[in-house]
Scaffold this motif. Structure first.
Motif, PDB file in Angstrom:
ATOM      1  N   VAL A 171       0.056  -1.411   0.083  1.00 18.19           N
ATOM      2  CA  VAL A 171      -0.006  -0.070  -0.233  1.00 18.19           C
ATOM      3  C   VAL A 171       1.223   1.352  -0.310  1.00 18.19           C
ATOM      4  O   VAL A 171       1.576   1.563   0.792  1.00 18.19           O
ATOM      5  N   VAL A 172       0.324   2.231  -1.526  1.00 24.22           N
ATOM      6  CA  VAL A 172       1.625   3.813  -0.977  1.00 24.22           C
ATOM      7  C   VAL A 172       0.714   4.546   0.191  1.00 24.22           C
ATOM      8  O   VAL A 172      -0.773   4.370  -0.211  1.00 24.22           O
ATOM      9  N   LEU A 173       1.500   4.864   1.304  1.00 24.10           N
ATOM     10  CA  LEU A 173       1.337   5.904   1.857  1.00 24.10           C
ATOM     11  C   LEU A 173       1.547   7.575   1.360  1.00 24.10           C
ATOM     12  O   LEU A 173       2.515   7.458   1.362  1.00 24.10           O
ATOM     13  N   ARG A 174       1.078   8.562   1.959  1.00 24.36           N
ATOM     14  CA  ARG A 174       0.855   9.955   1.941  1.00 24.36           C
ATOM     15  C   ARG A 174       1.403  10.581   3.188  1.00 24.36           C
ATOM     16  O   ARG A 174      -0.127  10.595   3.516  1.00 24.36           O
ATOM     17  N   ARG A 175       1.614  10.987   3.766  1.00 26.56           N
ATOM     18  CA  ARG A 175       1.627  11.655   4.873  1.00 26.56           C
ATOM     19  C   ARG A 175       2.937  12.976   5.255  1.00 26.56           C
ATOM     20  O   ARG A 175       3.838  12.952   5.423  1.00 26.56           O
ATOM     21  N   GLU A 176       1.723  13.917   4.946  1.00 30.40           N
ATOM     22  CA  GLU A 176       2.808  15.743   5.014  1.00 30.40           C
ATOM     23  C   GLU A 176       3.911  15.330   3.852  1.00 30.40           C
ATOM     24  O   GLU A 176       5.203  15.588   4.642  1.00 30.40           O
ATOM     25  N   ASP A 177       3.771  15.550   2.966  1.00 33.64           N
ATOM     26  CA  ASP A 177       4.190  15.404   1.953  1.00 33.64           C
ATOM     27  C   ASP A 177       5.832  14.161   2.052  1.00 33.64           C
ATOM     28  O   ASP A 177       6.658  13.997   1.250  1.00 33.64           O
ATOM     29  N   ARG A 178       5.618  13.128   2.807  1.00 33.13           N
ATOM     30  CA  ARG A 178       6.107  12.024   2.917  1.00 33.13           C
ATOM     31  C   ARG A 178       5.793  10.221   2.460  1.00 33.13           C
ATOM     32  O   ARG A 178       4.470  10.415   2.871  1.00 33.13           O
ATOM     33  N   TRP A 179       6.386   9.964   1.896  1.00 32.37           N
ATOM     34  CA  TRP A 179       5.834   8.719   1.441  1.00 32.37           C
ATOM     35  C   TRP A 179       6.253   7.501   1.854  1.00 32.37           C
ATOM     36  O   TRP A 179       7.696   7.925   2.332  1.00 32.37           O
ATOM     37  N   ALA A 180       5.283   6.707   2.213  1.00 37.08           N
ATOM     38  CA  ALA A 180       5.794   5.116   2.414  1.00 37.08           C
ATOM     39  C   ALA A 180       5.419   4.085   2.239  1.00 37.08           C
ATOM     40  O   ALA A 180       3.810   4.059   1.301  1.00 37.08           O
ATOM     41  N   VAL A 181       5.198   2.762   1.942  1.00 36.57           N
ATOM     42  CA  VAL A 181       5.262   1.481   1.865  1.00 36.57           C
ATOM     43  C   VAL A 181       4.544   0.839   2.740  1.00 36.57           C
ATOM     44  O   VAL A 181       5.253   0.531   3.528  1.00 36.57           O
ATOM     45  N   ARG A 182       3.394   0.643   3.029  1.00 37.43           N
ATOM     46  CA  ARG A 182       2.608  -0.147   3.378  1.00 37.43           C
ATOM     47  C   ARG A 182       2.411  -1.677   3.054  1.00 37.43           C
ATOM     48  O   ARG A 182       2.332  -1.980   2.011  1.00 37.43           O
ATOM     49  N   VAL A 183       3.163  -2.665   3.853  1.00 34.70           N
ATOM     50  CA  VAL A 183       2.794  -4.442   3.686  1.00 34.70           C
ATOM     51  C   VAL A 183       1.287  -4.664   4.260  1.00 34.70           C
ATOM     52  O   VAL A 183       2.027  -5.045   6.435  1.00 34.70           O
ATOM     53  N   PHE A 184       0.715  -4.815   4.158  1.00 37.06           N
ATOM     54  CA  PHE A 184      -0.785  -5.873   4.599  1.00 37.06           C
ATOM     55  C   PHE A 184      -0.268  -7.601   4.039  1.00 37.06           C
ATOM     56  O   PHE A 184      -0.586  -7.607   3.404  1.00 37.06           O
ATOM     57  N   ASP A 185      -0.177  -8.234   4.762  1.00 35.97           N
ATOM     58  CA  ASP A 185      -0.303  -9.427   5.425  1.00 35.97           C
ATOM     59  C   ASP A 185      -1.035 -10.188   5.758  1.00 35.97           C
ATOM     60  O   ASP A 185      -1.640 -10.870   6.933  1.00 35.97           O
ATOM     61  N   PRO A 186      -2.324 -11.384   5.199  1.00 38.83           N
ATOM     62  CA  PRO A 186      -3.009 -12.600   4.851  1.00 38.83           C
ATOM     63  C   PRO A 186      -2.431 -12.685   6.610  1.00 38.83           C
ATOM     64  O   PRO A 186      -3.477 -13.480   7.000  1.00 38.83           O
ATOM     65  N   GLU A 187      -1.481 -13.473   6.393  1.00 40.33           N
ATOM     66  CA  GLU A 187      -0.453 -14.687   6.739  1.00 40.33           C
ATOM     67  C   GLU A 187       0.170 -13.925   7.734  1.00 40.33           C
ATOM     68  O   GLU A 187       0.991 -14.699   9.044  1.00 40.33           O
ATOM     69  N   SER A 188      -0.454 -12.875   8.534  1.00 39.58           N
ATOM     70  CA  SER A 188       0.788 -12.248   9.910  1.00 39.58           C
ATOM     71  C   SER A 188       0.096 -12.831  11.317  1.00 39.58           C
ATOM     72  O   SER A 188      -0.821 -13.776  11.418  1.00 39.58           O
ATOM     73  N   ALA A 189       1.528 -12.634  11.986  1.00 41.44           N
ATOM     74  CA  ALA A 189       0.791 -13.550  13.027  1.00 41.44           C
ATOM     75  C   ALA A 189       0.319 -13.445  14.060  1.00 41.44           C
ATOM     76  O   ALA A 189      -0.600 -13.613  14.367  1.00 41.44           O
ATOM     77  N   ALA A 190       0.324 -11.736  14.121  1.00 41.76           N
ATOM     78  CA  ALA A 190      -0.956 -10.578  15.287  1.00 41.76           C
ATOM     79  C   ALA A 190      -2.604 -11.680  14.835  1.00 41.76           C
ATOM     80  O   ALA A 190      -3.378 -11.338  15.062  1.00 41.76           O
ATOM     81  N   LEU A 191      -2.782 -11.831  13.160  1.00 39.56           N
ATOM     82  CA  LEU A 191      -3.989 -12.088  12.608  1.00 39.56           C
ATOM     83  C   LEU A 191      -3.550 -13.679  13.301  1.00 39.56           C
ATOM     84  O   LEU A 191      -5.477 -14.322  13.925  1.00 39.56           O
ATOM     85  N   ARG A 192      -3.250 -14.732  13.232  1.00 42.59           N
ATOM     86  CA  ARG A 192      -3.008 -15.628  13.941  1.00 42.59           C
ATOM     87  C   ARG A 192      -3.415 -15.812  15.446  1.00 42.59           C
ATOM     88  O   ARG A 192      -4.122 -16.893  15.899  1.00 42.59           O
ATOM     89  N   ALA A 193      -2.763 -14.850  15.821  1.00 37.80           N
ATOM     90  CA  ALA A 193      -2.824 -14.721  17.164  1.00 37.80           C
ATOM     91  C   ALA A 193      -4.733 -14.143  18.131  1.00 37.80           C
ATOM     92  O   ALA A 193      -4.312 -14.195  18.758  1.00 37.80           O
ATOM     93  N   PHE A 194      -5.077 -13.599  17.211  1.00 34.60           N
ATOM     94  CA  PHE A 194      -5.794 -12.863  17.531  1.00 34.60           C
ATOM     95  C   PHE A 194      -7.305 -13.490  17.959  1.00 34.60           C
ATOM     96  O   PHE A 194      -8.147 -14.983  17.720  1.00 34.60           O
TER      97      PHE A 194
END
Length: 262
Positions: A99-122
């Protein structure tokens, strides 16, 4: 069986848990990578070459990178704007959404993983029991001009928080107010803390009342106070409550924290 309002709250709770535990919900976020921190264009465990390019992000990839763009295998160069949501992300790597993200003229890439450890632990979200006394009628008082106040964010950086007015309501005969933002659809958004914050509940929480009526009245259902995204993943940039948004009483209503089994 409870009142209609309580039944609606239970439905809201069920939908909320389904949403946060979805394949690209907040529990799936495994990284937020600011491109300014990666001047060589390389992000660990993220294929391709990512670079800021003025009003866009320039992605360069080869066939061996295994990326898709708009659902089709991608190689070459593309200019990307900010994505509106993980589900709408243009770039994917297998099941992961980049996911491409922009905040206050700064750019970032976010990674969303449906196999994340947090999802498995929820295992769920702990919440205070529903109580009709926390369903209030409030009044929205808009500011003459929108204000921006600097507030600390969960990542330790200070950013401006836009505020459109204050929300007033009465608890135990005392009037209290929260500074609120006004969303594009007219609904309200408050970042707040209270006497339970950091002990019986998460360190701060969100409240999203509906758009006020023409006379300014609005339902303030504090049973729907909810955890901010950073309660689910450290990589979110949640703002802390602005000055004046710490309620002086114990708000034993709404979501408390992730279930202990998490």
């Amino acid at each position: 069986m409870g009142t209609e309002a309580e039944k609606d709250w239970r439905t809201w709770r069920e939908l909320r848990e389904r949403t946060v535990s979805g394949p690209y919900g907040p529990l799936a976020l495994t990284g937020t990578h600011w491109l300014a921190d990666h001047p060589d264009g390389r992000i660990e465990d993220v294929p391709g070459h990512w670079a800021e390019a003025g009003e866009a992000v320039r992605l360069t990839a080869g066939t061996g990178d295994g990326l898709t763009l708009d659902g089709a295998p991608f190689s070459g160069e593309a200019r990307l704007g900010p994505d509106s949501a993980p589900e709408a992300a243009r770039v994917a790597h297998g099941g992961r959404r980049l996911v491409v993200l922009r905040r206050e003229d700064r750019w970032a890439v976010r990674v969303f993983d449906p196999e994340s450890a947090a999802l498995r632990a929820f295992t769920g979200i702990d919440a205070f029991p529903y109580a009709e006394e926390w369903r209030l009628t409030g009044r929205f008082r808009p500011y003459e001009q929108r204000r921006t106040v600097p507030v600390l964010n969960a990542d330790g950086r200070e950013r401006g928080l836009g505020l459109g007015g204050e929300l007033a309501f009465t608890v135990a005969g005392e009037e209290h107010t929260l500074q609120v933002a006004v969303e594009a659809d007219g609904s309200l958004w408050a970042v707040l803390a209270d006497a339970t914050s950091g002990t019986d509940s998460y360190r701060f929480r969100f409240l999203r009342p509906p758009a006020p009526a023409a006379d300014g009245t609005v339902t303030v259902d504090l049973n729907r106070t909810l955890l901010p995204p950073c309660a689910f993943a450290d990589q979110f940039l949640c703002p802390f409550p602005p000055p004046g948004n710490t309620l002086p009483f114990a708000l034993r209503a709404g979501e408390r924290q992730l279930s202990a089994g998490h």
